[in-house]
Design a protein around this motif. Structure first.
Motif, PDB file in Angstrom:
ATOM      1  N   ILE A   1       4.223  -3.846   7.507  1.00 26.43           N
ATOM      2  CA  ILE A   1       5.217  -4.834   7.932  1.00 26.43           C
ATOM      3  C   ILE A   1       5.181  -5.088   9.429  1.00 26.43           C
ATOM      4  O   ILE A   1       5.765  -6.062   9.901  1.00 26.43           O
ATOM      5  N   VAL A   2       4.478  -4.246  10.173  1.00 29.52           N
ATOM      6  CA  VAL A   2       4.268  -4.533  11.592  1.00 29.52           C
ATOM      7  C   VAL A   2       3.485  -5.845  11.720  1.00 29.52           C
ATOM      8  O   VAL A   2       3.777  -6.671  12.578  1.00 29.52           O
ATOM      9  N   ASP A   3       2.497  -6.032  10.861  1.00 29.89           N
ATOM     10  CA  ASP A   3       1.631  -7.209  10.914  1.00 29.89           C
ATOM     11  C   ASP A   3       2.171  -8.394  10.128  1.00 29.89           C
ATOM     12  O   ASP A   3       2.010  -9.543  10.544  1.00 29.89           O
ATOM     13  N   VAL A   4       2.778  -8.130   8.979  1.00 27.11           N
ATOM     14  CA  VAL A   4       3.306  -9.202   8.131  1.00 27.11           C
ATOM     15  C   VAL A   4       4.691  -8.780   7.655  1.00 27.11           C
ATOM     16  O   VAL A   4       4.823  -7.912   6.784  1.00 27.11           O
ATOM     17  N   TRP A   5       5.715  -9.404   8.226  1.00 29.93           N
ATOM     18  CA  TRP A   5       7.083  -9.059   7.854  1.00 29.93           C
ATOM     19  C   TRP A   5       7.428  -9.682   6.508  1.00 29.93           C
ATOM     20  O   TRP A   5       7.154 -10.853   6.264  1.00 29.93           O
ATOM     21  N   GLY A   6       7.991  -8.878   5.646  1.00 21.34           N
ATOM     22  CA  GLY A   6       8.438  -9.374   4.351  1.00 21.34           C
ATOM     23  C   GLY A   6       7.855  -8.548   3.225  1.00 21.34           C
ATOM     24  O   GLY A   6       7.236  -7.509   3.447  1.00 21.34           O
ATOM     25  N   HIS A   7       8.054  -9.017   2.024  1.00 19.54           N
ATOM     26  CA  HIS A   7       7.645  -8.266   0.844  1.00 19.54           C
ATOM     27  C   HIS A   7       6.269  -8.687   0.332  1.00 19.54           C
ATOM     28  O   HIS A   7       5.895  -8.347  -0.789  1.00 19.54           O
ATOM     29  N   THR A   8       5.539  -9.404   1.169  1.00 19.79           N
ATOM     30  CA  THR A   8       4.152  -9.755   0.893  1.00 19.79           C
ATOM     31  C   THR A   8       3.265  -8.930   1.821  1.00 19.79           C
ATOM     32  O   THR A   8       3.548  -8.810   3.014  1.00 19.79           O
ATOM     33  N   ARG A   9       2.215  -8.392   1.278  1.00 21.07           N
ATOM     34  CA  ARG A   9       1.305  -7.543   2.039  1.00 21.07           C
ATOM     35  C   ARG A   9       0.354  -8.394   2.892  1.00 21.07           C
ATOM     36  O   ARG A   9       0.196  -9.586   2.639  1.00 21.07           O
ATOM     37  N   PRO A  10      -0.284  -7.789   3.885  1.00 21.85           N
ATOM     38  CA  PRO A  10      -1.220  -8.545   4.732  1.00 21.85           C
ATOM     39  C   PRO A  10      -2.340  -9.246   3.955  1.00 21.85           C
ATOM     40  O   PRO A  10      -2.840 -10.278   4.398  1.00 21.85           O
ATOM     41  N   ASN A  11      -2.695  -8.722   2.791  1.00 17.04           N
ATOM     42  CA  ASN A  11      -3.757  -9.363   1.994  1.00 17.04           C
ATOM     43  C   ASN A  11      -3.222 -10.487   1.102  1.00 17.04           C
ATOM     44  O   ASN A  11      -3.975 -11.066   0.317  1.00 17.04           O
ATOM     45  N   GLY A  12      -1.927 -10.786   1.209  1.00 16.78           N
ATOM     46  CA  GLY A  12      -1.329 -11.882   0.461  1.00 16.78           C
ATOM     47  C   GLY A  12      -0.712 -11.502  -0.874  1.00 16.78           C
ATOM     48  O   GLY A  12      -0.094 -12.333  -1.518  1.00 16.78           O
ATOM     49  N   THR A  13      -0.888 -10.250  -1.305  1.00 14.78           N
ATOM     50  CA  THR A  13      -0.295  -9.813  -2.568  1.00 14.78           C
ATOM     51  C   THR A  13       1.129  -9.323  -2.331  1.00 14.78           C
ATOM     52  O   THR A  13       1.530  -9.044  -1.197  1.00 14.78           O
ATOM     53  N   ARG A  14       1.889  -9.196  -3.403  1.00 12.89           N
ATOM     54  CA  ARG A  14       3.270  -8.716  -3.306  1.00 12.89           C
ATOM     55  C   ARG A  14       3.301  -7.209  -3.049  1.00 12.89           C
ATOM     56  O   ARG A  14       2.331  -6.506  -3.332  1.00 12.89           O
ATOM     57  N   PHE A  15       4.433  -6.724  -2.542  1.00 10.51           N
ATOM     58  CA  PHE A  15       4.575  -5.326  -2.144  1.00 10.51           C
ATOM     59  C   PHE A  15       4.207  -4.355  -3.250  1.00 10.51           C
ATOM     60  O   PHE A  15       3.674  -3.273  -2.995  1.00 10.51           O
ATOM     61  N   PHE A  16       4.516  -4.700  -4.493  1.00 14.04           N
ATOM     62  CA  PHE A  16       4.332  -3.739  -5.588  1.00 14.04           C
ATOM     63  C   PHE A  16       2.869  -3.407  -5.853  1.00 14.04           C
ATOM     64  O   PHE A  16       2.579  -2.446  -6.556  1.00 14.04           O
ATOM     65  N   THR A  17       1.946  -4.182  -5.285  1.00 14.90           N
ATOM     66  CA  THR A  17       0.536  -3.826  -5.451  1.00 14.90           C
ATOM     67  C   THR A  17       0.178  -2.572  -4.654  1.00 14.90           C
ATOM     68  O   THR A  17      -0.887  -1.996  -4.865  1.00 14.90           O
ATOM     69  N   ALA A  18       1.062  -2.136  -3.777  1.00 18.63           N
ATOM     70  CA  ALA A  18       0.854  -0.884  -3.035  1.00 18.63           C
ATOM     71  C   ALA A  18       1.277   0.339  -3.848  1.00 18.63           C
ATOM     72  O   ALA A  18       0.975   1.471  -3.479  1.00 18.63           O
ATOM     73  N   VAL A  19       1.981   0.116  -4.942  1.00 14.85           N
ATOM     74  CA  VAL A  19       2.473   1.215  -5.786  1.00 14.85           C
ATOM     75  C   VAL A  19       1.361   1.642  -6.734  1.00 14.85           C
ATOM     76  O   VAL A  19       0.789   0.821  -7.448  1.00 14.85           O
ATOM     77  N   THR A  20       1.082   2.946  -6.743  1.00 13.78           N
ATOM     78  CA  THR A  20      -0.049   3.457  -7.528  1.00 13.78           C
ATOM     79  C   THR A  20       0.367   4.248  -8.765  1.00 13.78           C
ATOM     80  O   THR A  20      -0.497   4.750  -9.477  1.00 13.78           O
ATOM     81  N   ILE A  21       1.673   4.365  -9.011  1.00 18.85           N
ATOM     82  CA  ILE A  21       2.120   5.044 -10.229  1.00 18.85           C
ATOM     83  C   ILE A  21       2.534   3.997 -11.260  1.00 18.85           C
ATOM     84  O   ILE A  21       2.837   2.854 -10.910  1.00 18.85           O
TER      85      ILE A  21
END
Length: 118
Positions: free
Chosen positions: A34-54
């Protein structure tokens, strides 16, 4: 921070959340992102939940910046209806928390909190 969140949940007679190491890693990643891209979208353009691995059936995220302590960011989240809703969601049972500090960035301290229901 988990203790602070669980204190808030206990005021509503909600069960405590359990820290999950995988969600913690995801929340740490999100706090850096979120330092680079503020919000619930990741720097690669996907939504935050793509960071969840479980595996999960429900997931939520709180982000924050500029609060130097866990107590302050939890207080601000509790003052925000959307963030409070995640903290108080009775469906969530797991939590991961991350913090990233970068003195060269405008807000200095960045927070990520990820909630999940298996």
């Amino acid at each position: 921070m988990v203790a602070l969140v669980n204190d808030e949940r206990s005021k509503e007679n909600l069960p405590p959340l359990t820290m999950n190491s995988s969600l913690r890693a995801s929340a740490r990643l999100r706090a850096r992102e979120i330092v680079d891209v503020w919000g619930h979208t990741r720097p690669n353009g996907t939504r935050f939940f793509t960071a969840v691995t479980i595996a999960y059936s429900r997931v939520g995220e709180n982000i924050g910046a500029g609060c130097p302590t866990p107590a302050r960011v939890v207080q601000r989240w509790m003052e925000s209806p959307g963030h409070r809703s995640n903290i108080m969601n009775p469906c969530f049972t797991l939590i991961g928390v991350g913090c990233h500090y970068d003195s060269t960035q405008p807000y200095g301290t960045y927070w990520g909190q990820i909630f999940a229901t298996p």
